[in-house]
Design an enzyme around this catalytic site. Sequence first.
Site, PDB file in Angstrom:
ATOM      1  N   HIS A  55       0.849  -1.192   0.000  1.00  0.00           N
ATOM      2  CA  HIS A  55       0.000   0.000   0.000  1.00  0.00           C
ATOM      3  C   HIS A  55       0.884   1.241   0.000  1.00  0.00           C
ATOM      4  CE1 HIS A  55      -4.050  -1.700   1.604  1.00  0.00           C
ATOM      5  NE2 HIS A  55      -3.412  -2.624   0.901  1.00  0.00           N
ATOM      6  N   GLU A  57       0.828   3.912   1.829  1.00  0.00           N
ATOM      7  CA  GLU A  57       1.250   4.374   3.148  1.00  0.00           C
ATOM      8  C   GLU A  57       2.386   3.529   3.718  1.00  0.00           C
ATOM      9  OE1 GLU A  57      -3.355   4.778   3.062  1.00  0.00           O
ATOM     10  OE2 GLU A  57      -1.811   3.558   2.103  1.00  0.00           O
ATOM     11  N   CYS A  85      -6.854   2.231   5.038  1.00  0.00           N
ATOM     12  CA  CYS A  85      -7.503   1.005   5.484  1.00  0.00           C
ATOM     13  C   CYS A  85      -7.060   0.692   6.919  1.00  0.00           C
ATOM     14  CB  CYS A  85      -7.104  -0.152   4.561  1.00  0.00           C
ATOM     15  SG  CYS A  85      -5.362  -0.633   4.725  1.00  0.00           S
ATOM     16  N   CYS A  88      -3.123   0.166   7.176  1.00  0.00           N
ATOM     17  CA  CYS A  88      -2.354   1.407   7.075  1.00  0.00           C
ATOM     18  C   CYS A  88      -2.637   2.341   8.248  1.00  0.00           C
ATOM     19  CB  CYS A  88      -2.638   2.089   5.742  1.00  0.00           C
ATOM     20  SG  CYS A  88      -2.019   1.092   4.358  1.00  0.00           S
TER      21      CYS A  88
END
Length: 161
Positions: A55, A57, A85, A88
């Site tokens: 991801h 992040e 999410c 993260c």
Amino acid sequence: MRDMTDEKFMKEALKQAKRAYLLGEVPIGCVIVYQDKIIGRGYNKRNTNKTTLAHAEITAINKASKKMGDWRLEDCTIYITLEPCQMCSGAIVQARIKRAVIGTMNPKAGCAGSILNILQMDEFNHQVEITRGVLQNECAEIIQKFFKELRIRNKLEKLEG
């Protein structure tokens, strides 16, 4: 606390989202800022890297931690084009990031206020300041465009197959 600085750095996060878009990934971008300098950048590469962990992040946190020489990013601000999410959001709390600036919310999977607000749970030993809606239209637009194109591609593939 929104200002031109937030917009400037969210534009940088959008540049990262565009990189994901060009790879055919869900266009989510992120930058981490310390003392008005970007110390970590990331964009979604889950399909490219074939891992759940790729991801935007997580990538940006890893890069920022290397740059700082510490896992603690206490005086940093993270700029994210889409509400993070649960994974993260947890990583942001774990990294002790001071502030999160979010472009657009994610009602189906967001954990900074939509489904849950992991960033500000009193039960954790760290809470994150949140600023929402910075360049919201631009951040929402790129994601909406991506999914609209994806639906068209999927429909065409069904017709061909």
